[in-house]
Design an enzyme around this catalytic site. Structure first.
Site, PDB file in Angstrom:
ATOM      1  CD  GLU A  22      -6.414  -6.104   1.766  1.00  0.00           C
ATOM      2  OE1 GLU A  22      -5.198  -5.973   1.959  1.00  0.00           O
ATOM      3  OE2 GLU A  22      -7.046  -5.235   1.071  1.00  0.00           O
ATOM      4  CE1 TYR A  42      -4.398  -1.108   0.285  1.00  0.00           C
ATOM      5  CE2 TYR A  42      -3.140  -2.845   1.014  1.00  0.00           C
ATOM      6  CZ  TYR A  42      -4.438  -2.413   0.665  1.00  0.00           C
ATOM      7  OH  TYR A  42      -5.438  -3.353   0.249  1.00  0.00           O
ATOM      8  CD  GLN A  62      -8.744 -12.741  -8.896  1.00  0.00           C
ATOM      9  OE1 GLN A  62      -9.351 -12.001  -9.429  1.00  0.00           O
ATOM     10  NE2 GLN A  62      -7.676 -12.725  -8.311  1.00  0.00           N
ATOM     11  CB  THR A 105     -18.435 -20.930 -12.386  1.00  0.00           C
ATOM     12  OG1 THR A 105     -18.239 -19.708 -12.313  1.00  0.00           O
ATOM     13  CG2 THR A 105     -18.249 -21.812 -13.736  1.00  0.00           C
ATOM     14  N   PRO A 106     -20.269 -20.237  -9.821  1.00  0.00           N
ATOM     15  CG  PRO A 106     -20.940 -17.838  -9.441  1.00  0.00           C
ATOM     16  CD  PRO A 106     -20.337 -18.607 -10.626  1.00  0.00           C
ATOM     17  N   GLY A 164     -13.746  -9.609 -13.400  1.00  0.00           N
ATOM     18  CA  GLY A 164     -12.542  -8.815 -13.455  1.00  0.00           C
ATOM     19  C   GLY A 164     -12.701  -7.457 -12.363  1.00  0.00           C
ATOM     20  CB  VAL A 191     -18.036 -18.696 -17.700  1.00  0.00           C
ATOM     21  CG1 VAL A 191     -17.506 -17.274 -17.186  1.00  0.00           C
ATOM     22  CG2 VAL A 191     -17.374 -19.862 -17.084  1.00  0.00           C
TER      23      VAL A 191
END
Length: 401
Positions: free
Chosen positions: A141, A99, A208, A280-281, A389, A277
């Site tokens: 995080e 950062y 991802q 998928t989840p 994205g 696509v």
């Protein structure tokens, strides 16, 4: 909260910063990556080529500034956005010290683009905005890493490809087993992993991919559609690499599972809406519900170009067969028996009054479906979504005084 000294400065200068976001983003990424080429591994080549990646961070900081001065997202909405960004950063292995680098180049880009208009007072005010945002993300995080049991110095785990199966035109599934012989990680249906692809040119690219089946302690499954470049955009680097060069027995490095499009506990009806696509989840959520809550009602809606482009169709039907109550609506652009033709008609979707909604697919598709569902009375807090994205956040215009 912004300090009393800096609040009016940020409020007054936000319209100018917002108007120059594209130029600021361009200078920021170009300068940072030219002087720190090792950071190239963190950023998608395809997104860099199309400009999507360049706009994401600067837009998020500006949106945060708008939130701080009361013209942007409210606290609940922005907390959701912060959580989403934090999950993306953890999936990339972002560390707190990075950062400092980002802040230096981002604020430097503001100075380069706006020139002498950036006084020491303005620079100090925007420095405070950035670090308020950064510390908020770092804190979130840190908690996500701890919950995932991630080693900050080595966030990757090696997996062996057990199978590679064609699911539809240009779409394959990989079933992956931990190479260390230990159990696969538990995850919430709807989450994703990052694949760290070591390419033949010696570079590494990170992408991802949603996990497309429920957790079973033994394997993970990702389903990858080859990205074909359109309008001069390049083909997807990682999707092409996985399709063309990865086979059973090969190894891949993956992150722990992350993501906030995770099925929340409960027994209310579910509405799963996907495009392409983005299924998928939804396949993972449906698989999980079929295994653990077969009495829970699910409505699934999918949109695609054609039958041969529809991924995981057989898997969805297999999961649905284990449910007591299930509705399935499909729209294809090309006429096909037993499917609607054209774009999704939101008014034709059966929506139960207390349904929880999950969306995933191209952004215009999700915006259209979300708008239609809101018009039909589904509140925002019951509509959750995942974006492929980089999300592009723009602050609302602030009238100049």
């Amino acid at each position: 909260m912004l300090s009393a000294t800096n609040f009016p400065v940020v409020e007054a200068t936000l319209p100018v910063v917002a108007d120059h976001l594209d130029a600021i983003s361009d200078v920021f990424y170009r300068t940072m990556l030219d002087e720190n080429p090792d950071l190239l591994n963190l950023f998608s080549r395809s997104a860099q080529a199309t400009g999507q990646q360049r706009q994401a961070l600067a837009g998020a900081v500006a949106a945060f500034a708008a939130h701080l001065v009361g013209t942007g997202p409210d606290a609940v909405t922005f907390e959701h956005l912060v959580n989403r960004i934090a999950h993306r950063h953890c999936a990339l292995g972002i560390r707190p010290e990075q950062y400092t680098i980002v802040g230096r180049y981002l604020l430097g880009a503001v100075g380069t683009v706006l020139g002498d208009a950036v006084t020491p007072q303005i620079a100090a005010a925007w420095d405070e905005v950035y670090w308020l945002f950064a510390t908020r993300l770092i804190g979130r995080e840190t908690r996500i890493y701890a919950e995932a049991g991630t080693d900050g110095e080595n966030p990757w785990r090696e997996y062996v490809i057990g199978s590679k199966t064609a699911e539809a035109d240009d779409t394959v599934s990989f079933v992956l087993t931990p190479a260390d012989g230990r159990l696969a990680p538990r995850f919430l249906p709807g989450q994703y992993v990052t694949v760290a692809a070591d390419l033949h040119d010696g570079t590494r690219q990170l992408r991802q991919y949603s996990l497309s089946q429920a957790a079973d302690d033994q394997t993970l499954r990702i389903t990858v559609r080859r990205v074909r470049g359109n309008g001069g955009a390049p083909d997807g680097v990682v999707s092409s690499f996985l399709h063309d060069h990865m086979a059973p027995g090969d190894r891949l490095r993956l992150s722990q599972p992350y993501g906030d499009l995770a099925l929340t506990p409960g027994d209310t009806p579910l509405l799963l809406v996907s495009g392409g696509v983005g299924v998928t989840p939804m396949a993972a959520i449906l698989d999980h519900v079929a295994r653990t809550q077969p009495a829970r009602h699910v409505t699934a809606v999918h949109a695609d170009r054609s039958l041969d482009r529809h991924p995981l169709r057989a898997h969805m039907h297999a999961s649905a067969a284990r449910l007591h109550s299930f509705d399935y609506l499909v729209w294809y652009e090309q006429p096909t028996p037993d499917a609607f033709t054209g774009l999704v008609d939101v008014d034709a979707i059966p929506v139960r009054p207390d349904a929880e909604v999950y969306l995933c697919g191209p952004v215009p598709f999700m915006q259209a479906v979300r708008t239609g569902l809101r018009r039909r009375g589904v509140p925002d807090e019951r509509i959750r979504y995942e974006v492929f994205g980089s999300e592009q956040w723009r602050p609302a215009p602030v009238p100049a005084r």
